[in-house]
Design a protein around this motif. Structure first.
Motif, PDB file in Angstrom:
ATOM      1  N   LEU A   1      41.557  33.461  51.556  1.00  0.00           N
ATOM      2  CA  LEU A   1      41.872  34.635  50.753  1.00  0.00           C
ATOM      3  C   LEU A   1      41.875  34.308  49.261  1.00  0.00           C
ATOM      4  O   LEU A   1      42.295  35.143  48.448  1.00  0.00           O
ATOM      5  N   GLU A   2      41.401  33.130  48.919  1.00  0.00           N
ATOM      6  CA  GLU A   2      41.404  32.716  47.516  1.00  0.00           C
ATOM      7  C   GLU A   2      40.549  33.627  46.642  1.00  0.00           C
ATOM      8  O   GLU A   2      40.877  33.865  45.479  1.00  0.00           O
ATOM      9  N   ASN A   3      39.455  34.120  47.209  1.00  0.00           N
ATOM     10  CA  ASN A   3      38.580  34.998  46.419  1.00  0.00           C
ATOM     11  C   ASN A   3      39.298  36.279  46.014  1.00  0.00           C
ATOM     12  O   ASN A   3      39.116  36.779  44.896  1.00  0.00           O
ATOM     13  N   TYR A   4      40.102  36.840  46.905  1.00  0.00           N
ATOM     14  CA  TYR A   4      40.843  38.075  46.596  1.00  0.00           C
ATOM     15  C   TYR A   4      41.928  37.806  45.555  1.00  0.00           C
ATOM     16  O   TYR A   4      42.116  38.610  44.633  1.00  0.00           O
ATOM     17  N   VAL A   5      42.628  36.696  45.712  1.00  0.00           N
ATOM     18  CA  VAL A   5      43.661  36.354  44.733  1.00  0.00           C
ATOM     19  C   VAL A   5      43.037  36.136  43.358  1.00  0.00           C
ATOM     20  O   VAL A   5      43.540  36.613  42.334  1.00  0.00           O
ATOM     21  N   HIS A   6      41.917  35.421  43.342  1.00  0.00           N
ATOM     22  CA  HIS A   6      41.250  35.129  42.066  1.00  0.00           C
ATOM     23  C   HIS A   6      40.709  36.407  41.417  1.00  0.00           C
ATOM     24  O   HIS A   6      40.857  36.615  40.200  1.00  0.00           O
ATOM     25  N   ALA A   7      40.081  37.282  42.228  1.00  0.00           N
ATOM     26  CA  ALA A   7      39.482  38.497  41.665  1.00  0.00           C
ATOM     27  C   ALA A   7      40.541  39.496  41.209  1.00  0.00           C
ATOM     28  O   ALA A   7      40.446  40.062  40.119  1.00  0.00           O
ATOM     29  N   LEU A   8      41.549  39.729  42.055  1.00  0.00           N
ATOM     30  CA  LEU A   8      42.535  40.773  41.754  1.00  0.00           C
ATOM     31  C   LEU A   8      43.498  40.357  40.661  1.00  0.00           C
ATOM     32  O   LEU A   8      43.836  41.167  39.775  1.00  0.00           O
ATOM     33  N   TRP A   9      43.940  39.124  40.666  1.00  0.00           N
ATOM     34  CA  TRP A   9      45.001  38.723  39.750  1.00  0.00           C
ATOM     35  C   TRP A   9      44.501  37.843  38.612  1.00  0.00           C
ATOM     36  O   TRP A   9      44.800  38.111  37.443  1.00  0.00           O
ATOM     37  N   ASP A  10      43.737  36.821  38.915  1.00  0.00           N
ATOM     38  CA  ASP A  10      43.269  35.937  37.841  1.00  0.00           C
ATOM     39  C   ASP A  10      42.276  36.635  36.927  1.00  0.00           C
ATOM     40  O   ASP A  10      42.333  36.470  35.704  1.00  0.00           O
ATOM     41  N   LEU A  11      41.358  37.393  37.513  1.00  0.00           N
ATOM     42  CA  LEU A  11      40.362  38.109  36.716  1.00  0.00           C
ATOM     43  C   LEU A  11      40.810  39.518  36.333  1.00  0.00           C
ATOM     44  O   LEU A  11      40.092  40.220  35.624  1.00  0.00           O
ATOM     45  N   GLY A  12      41.965  39.968  36.821  1.00  0.00           N
ATOM     46  CA  GLY A  12      42.513  41.262  36.418  1.00  0.00           C
ATOM     47  C   GLY A  12      41.828  42.461  37.025  1.00  0.00           C
ATOM     48  O   GLY A  12      41.888  43.568  36.463  1.00  0.00           O
ATOM     49  N   PHE A  13      41.165  42.277  38.190  1.00  0.00           N
ATOM     50  CA  PHE A  13      40.460  43.404  38.788  1.00  0.00           C
ATOM     51  C   PHE A  13      41.419  44.472  39.291  1.00  0.00           C
ATOM     52  O   PHE A  13      41.042  45.645  39.406  1.00  0.00           O
ATOM     53  N   VAL A  14      42.661  44.093  39.600  1.00  0.00           N
ATOM     54  CA  VAL A  14      43.636  45.085  40.039  1.00  0.00           C
ATOM     55  C   VAL A  14      43.928  46.085  38.932  1.00  0.00           C
ATOM     56  O   VAL A  14      44.224  47.269  39.196  1.00  0.00           O
ATOM     57  N   VAL A  15      43.819  45.655  37.676  1.00  0.00           N
ATOM     58  CA  VAL A  15      44.000  46.576  36.545  1.00  0.00           C
ATOM     59  C   VAL A  15      42.842  47.571  36.497  1.00  0.00           C
ATOM     60  O   VAL A  15      43.042  48.763  36.224  1.00  0.00           O
ATOM     61  N   ASN A  16      41.633  47.094  36.772  1.00  0.00           N
ATOM     62  CA  ASN A  16      40.470  47.995  36.811  1.00  0.00           C
ATOM     63  C   ASN A  16      40.624  49.035  37.910  1.00  0.00           C
ATOM     64  O   ASN A  16      40.283  50.214  37.706  1.00  0.00           O
TER      65      ASN A  16
END
Length: 278
Positions: A57-72
């Motif tokens: 699930l590292e890709n989801y953690v990285h995309a949503l939180w590290d890259l800020g995709f959850v803000v998008n």
């Protein structure tokens, strides 16, 4: 017996054909979902393998939180929800008024409104930019919502006119005899009858605003206000493309839409079938 056997054979072939076609269309989505659970090593060493050696699930953690995709995602939900609510309210009122008060003129008006879709979006980009810059709404949710309303309301109004035309006048006249006012008839009598059509229009408006890319890219320069389409595009702008994060972000966008459509497809079909009678 031979006729029955032949019918079953033909039915089996038809189902087999539909299954094969469905798998062909579903395969890209399955590939994206499965790839989103692969590690970076798996994507680099065996990108064509269908089943990952290790699920992560590292890709989801990285995309949503590290890259800020959850803000998008949050930005797109805000803009799409506000656009959809305003569009549906204005279009319902406008469509009912056209059908009941200006039926002849209304048909011409709806034809004129739908001609707005003849112009490609890029043709209106410069005028929109000038107007938003004049009123100071560049890089704001308000400005983006106003732009989306300019092409969402005409189409929604055109659709809902067809739905409200299916409401029998006799029902409204009976309610008026019982003492119901015009607004009460609109809210309690006519609108519930065309509810499947309103649901179809609502879904179309929301998905159209949620997936819009051009105007969001032009008018939202701040990374904290980027909608989801621009957020996905920004993931491809790095020097080294992170396929795992891109697949995870794509899954977060596509899968919820597919699940929602699975549950409400009957309302969409009912609404479109009603609206086809004009």
């Amino acid at each position: 017996m031979k006729a029955l056997a032949r019918r079953r054979f033909v039915t089996g072939i038809a189902y087999l054909f539909l299954i094969v076609v469905s798998l062909i269309f579903i395969f890209p989505l399955l590939w994206i979902i499965i790839s989103s659970f692969k590690t970076g090593a798996d994507l680099a060493s065996s990108p064509t393998s269908f089943i990952p050696e290790t699920f992560t699930l590292e890709n989801y953690v990285h995309a949503l939180w590290d890259l800020g995709f959850v803000v998008n995602l949050k930005n797109s939900l805000i803009v799409s929800t506000v656009t959809t609510i305003i569009t549906v309210i204005v279009s319902c009122l406008g469509a009912y008024g056209i059908v009941r008060f200006f039926p002849k003129v209304g048909r011409r008006i709806t034809k004129v409104l739908i001609t707005t879709y003849m112009f490609p979006p890029v043709l209106l980009a410069v005028p929109y930019s000038m107007v938003l810059a004049k009123i100071g709404l560049v890089n704001t949710f308000t400005g983006l919502v106003l732009v989306y309303l300019s092409f969402s309301i005409p189409y929604a109004l055109w659709m809902l006119v067809g739905f409200y035309q299916t409401v029998p006048r006799e029902i409204e006249e009976a309610a008026a005899v019982d003492g119901a006012g015009r607004f009460h008839i609109f809210i309690r009598i006519s609108t519930p009858i065309v509810l499947p059509g309103i649901v179809a229009t609502t879904i179309y408006t929301f998905i159209n605003a949620f997936n819009e890319f051009l105007y969001a890219l032009l008018f939202m320069g701040s990374s904290e206000k980027m909608p989801v389409a621009v957020g996905l595009y920004s993931l491809t702008g790095t020097e080294v493309l992170d396929w795992g994060a891109l697949m995870a972000a794509s899954t977060c966008v596509v899968v919820p839409s597919v699940v929602v459509f699975m549950f409400i497809q009957k309302y969409i079909a009912a609404g479109l079938s009603e609206g086809s009678v004009k």
